[in-house]
Write a protein that holds these residues in place. Structure first.
Motif, PDB file in Angstrom:
ATOM      1  N   PRO A  66      20.324 -81.840 -11.386  1.00 53.86           N
ATOM      2  CA  PRO A  66      21.123 -80.614 -11.272  1.00 53.86           C
ATOM      3  C   PRO A  66      20.555 -79.587 -10.296  1.00 53.86           C
ATOM      4  CG  PRO A  66      19.967 -80.654 -13.357  1.00 53.86           C
ATOM      5  CD  PRO A  66      19.755 -81.999 -12.722  1.00 53.86           C
ATOM      6  N   THR A  67      19.247 -79.625 -10.051  1.00 57.38           N
ATOM      7  CA  THR A  67      18.679 -78.669  -9.090  1.00 57.38           C
ATOM      8  C   THR A  67      18.934 -79.100  -7.644  1.00 57.38           C
ATOM      9  OG1 THR A  67      16.524 -79.764  -9.114  1.00 57.38           O
ATOM     10  CG2 THR A  67      16.855 -77.932 -10.669  1.00 57.38           C
ATOM     11  N   SER A  70      24.647 -79.391  -6.926  1.00 58.88           N
ATOM     12  CA  SER A  70      25.363 -78.365  -7.676  1.00 58.88           C
ATOM     13  C   SER A  70      26.471 -79.018  -8.498  1.00 58.88           C
ATOM     14  CB  SER A  70      25.977 -77.348  -6.720  1.00 58.88           C
ATOM     15  OG  SER A  70      27.005 -77.965  -5.961  1.00 58.88           O
ATOM     16  N   ARG A  71      27.049 -78.257  -9.404  1.00 66.44           N
ATOM     17  CA  ARG A  71      28.145 -78.784 -10.214  1.00 66.44           C
ATOM     18  C   ARG A  71      29.289 -79.240  -9.302  1.00 66.44           C
ATOM     19  NH1 ARG A  71      30.592 -76.474 -15.572  1.00 66.44           N
ATOM     20  NH2 ARG A  71      29.112 -74.823 -15.157  1.00 66.44           N
ATOM     21  N   THR A  72      29.548 -78.477  -8.247  1.00 71.12           N
ATOM     22  CA  THR A  72      30.597 -78.848  -7.289  1.00 71.12           C
ATOM     23  C   THR A  72      30.252 -80.173  -6.614  1.00 71.12           C
ATOM     24  OG1 THR A  72      31.045 -76.528  -6.884  1.00 71.12           O
ATOM     25  CG2 THR A  72      31.878 -78.089  -5.262  1.00 71.12           C
ATOM     26  N   ARG A  74      28.386 -82.498  -7.729  1.00 65.31           N
ATOM     27  CA  ARG A  74      28.424 -83.605  -8.692  1.00 65.31           C
ATOM     28  C   ARG A  74      29.850 -84.093  -8.896  1.00 65.31           C
ATOM     29  NH1 ARG A  74      24.472 -80.278 -11.391  1.00 65.31           N
ATOM     30  NH2 ARG A  74      25.993 -79.627 -12.930  1.00 65.31           N
ATOM     31  N   SER A 142      15.422 -78.957  -3.341  1.00 61.35           N
ATOM     32  CA  SER A 142      16.858 -78.908  -3.070  1.00 61.35           C
ATOM     33  C   SER A 142      17.084 -78.709  -1.584  1.00 61.35           C
ATOM     34  CB  SER A 142      17.526 -77.803  -3.884  1.00 61.35           C
ATOM     35  OG  SER A 142      16.964 -76.570  -3.563  1.00 61.35           O
TER      36      SER A 142
END
Length: 143
Positions: A66-67, A70-72, A74, A142
């Motif tokens: 997750p680091t 980003s959620r986007t 993913r 990241s």
């Protein structure tokens, strides 16, 4: 980190050689960047670097990082199909600063449009993190 010379690059197999050419790609990487990490660190970094590359290229396993993703990111449909993805060669070496490392990966994959390309190059940077219990792990930086 030194860039491979023209003679080292010419030792690479021709594009499209397939799995049979991977051994020479691995040798070329190892010759260009001699080992400089303890074997246990190199193994941990190679495992993480390969998993990160697979997640980046195919989308498989992005939630594990997750680091990095980003959620986007993913949720985005990846560019490469997982069925034709493979790491051809990889090495992990010390980074420029203490407590850092870089994983150099050479890989092959077929994009969603059906174009297969090999000898692609990706690098992942890592930092050694020490936990409260005194153990350490390699953490990807990241992008």
């Amino acid at each position: 980190m030194p860039v491979p010379s023209a003679s080292e690059v010419s030792a690479l197999p021709p594009h499209g050689e397939g799995v049979s050419g991977d051994r020479s790609v691995q040798r070329a990487l190892e010759d260009a960047w001699p080992a400089d990490l303890p074997a246990i660190d190199e193994r941990e970094l190679l495992d993480a670097g390969g998993a990160l590359l697979r997640a980046d290229a195919t989308g498989i396993g992005r939630a594990r990082w997750p680091t990095v993703f980003s959620r986007t990111a993913r949720a985005v449909t990846p560019a490469f199909a997982s069925a034709r993805f493979r790491v051809q060669a990889a090495v992990a070496r010390r980074g420029k600063r203490p407590g850092t490392a870089v994983v150099h990966l050479v890989w092959a994959g077929m994009d969603r449009g059906g174009t297969y390309t090999d000898l692609r190059v990706t690098e992942w940077q890592f930092t050694r993190k020490t936990t409260m219990k005194g153990t350490s792990t390699w953490t990807p930086q990241s992008r």
